[in-house]
Enzyme design. Structure first.
Site, mmCIF file in Angstrom:
data_model
loop_
_atom_site.group_PDB
_atom_site.id
_atom_site.type_symbol
_atom_site.label_atom_id
_atom_site.label_comp_id
_atom_site.label_asym_id
_atom_site.label_seq_id
_atom_site.Cartn_x
_atom_site.Cartn_y
_atom_site.Cartn_z
ATOM 1 N NE ARG A 64 -12.821 4.322 17.526
ATOM 2 C CZ ARG A 64 -12.877 3.227 16.780
ATOM 3 N NH1 ARG A 64 -12.219 3.174 15.645
ATOM 4 N NH2 ARG A 64 -13.609 2.199 17.161
ATOM 5 C CB ALA A 74 -13.204 1.334 20.817
ATOM 6 C CB SER A 75 -19.001 1.354 19.934
ATOM 7 O OG SER A 75 -19.406 0.672 21.097
ATOM 8 C CB ALA A 76 -18.696 1.138 14.642
#
Length: 212
Positions: free
Chosen positions: A40, A98-100
């Site tokens: 990530r 940025a999504s979980a």
């Protein structure tokens, strides 16, 4: 792609544990492998904003804190104020994030992508979601040209060849249709007819639904 380092590997293990806890079951092996192979942090900009007050966190100034946020199971804001410079004091609002990770992997599992599937992603974000889908036939759309270019650069650096298109995601991308899977990373109150029209018979359209 730069090595993740010992601290990063520890953070990665913590993230995998947090995602498994959130999902209530271990991640499917292909997605765990993708998480390890497509880290990530490689898709986050040097400057992010965290917390309810959107506190700025710079990788250069606070690398340890930045890395902890990169591997926390929480959303991370990657752009504020549509890319305009944010004053030290003044209003800041999230314009890209940025999504979980637990949400990302829950949706990827629900998407049920198979080898050879063509995938259309609406809302590129950082490009991490498209990267996790791997060397499949992925087209991803982002309306903001600067963010689209940034995501394309991240995907190129990790050696993945998703096609990044700058444009209005509500219109889909007819040039690459039909798609076996269409996934939106943004919530919607109605599914645009273009998404349905560009989906192959028997395909899946997956969206986060927002109640009116």
């Amino acid at each position: 792609m730069e090595p993740i380092g010992a601290e990063g590997r520890d953070a990665m293990r913590g993230l995998l544990g947090a995602v498994n806890e959130s999902l209530g079951a271990p991640m499917a092996p292909p997605w765990e492998a993708a998480c390890r192979e497509v880290p990530r942090h490689a898709f986050l900009p040097e400057k992010i904003w965290v917390g309810e007050d959107l506190k700025e966190c710079s990788r250069g100034a606070a690398p340890g804190e930045w890395l902890r946020h990169a591997y926390a199971d929480t959303a991370v804001v990657t752009q504020v104020n549509d890319g305009q410079a944010a004053a030290e004091v003044g209003e800041r609002w999230a314009s890209c994030s940025a999504s979980a990770p637990s949400i990302v992997f829950r949706m990827l599992d629900m998407l049920d992508v198979r080898p050879g599937h063509r995938v259309l992603e609406i809302g590129t974000g950082t490009g991490w979601n498209a990267g996790l889908l791997g060397p499949k036939l992925v087209t991803t759309i982002k309306v903001d040209p600067a963010l689209a270019a940034q995501a394309a650069g991240c995907l190129e650096r990790v050696g993945l060849g998703a096609e990044v298109v700058q444009g209005d995601g509500a219109r889909g991308h007819a040039a690459g249709a039909p798609y076996d899977r269409v996934v939106a990373t943004c919530s919607v109150r109605a599914v645009p007819p273009e998404w349905v029209a560009q989906t192959a018979p028997g395909g899946v359209v997956l969206v986060p639904w927002e109640s009116p």
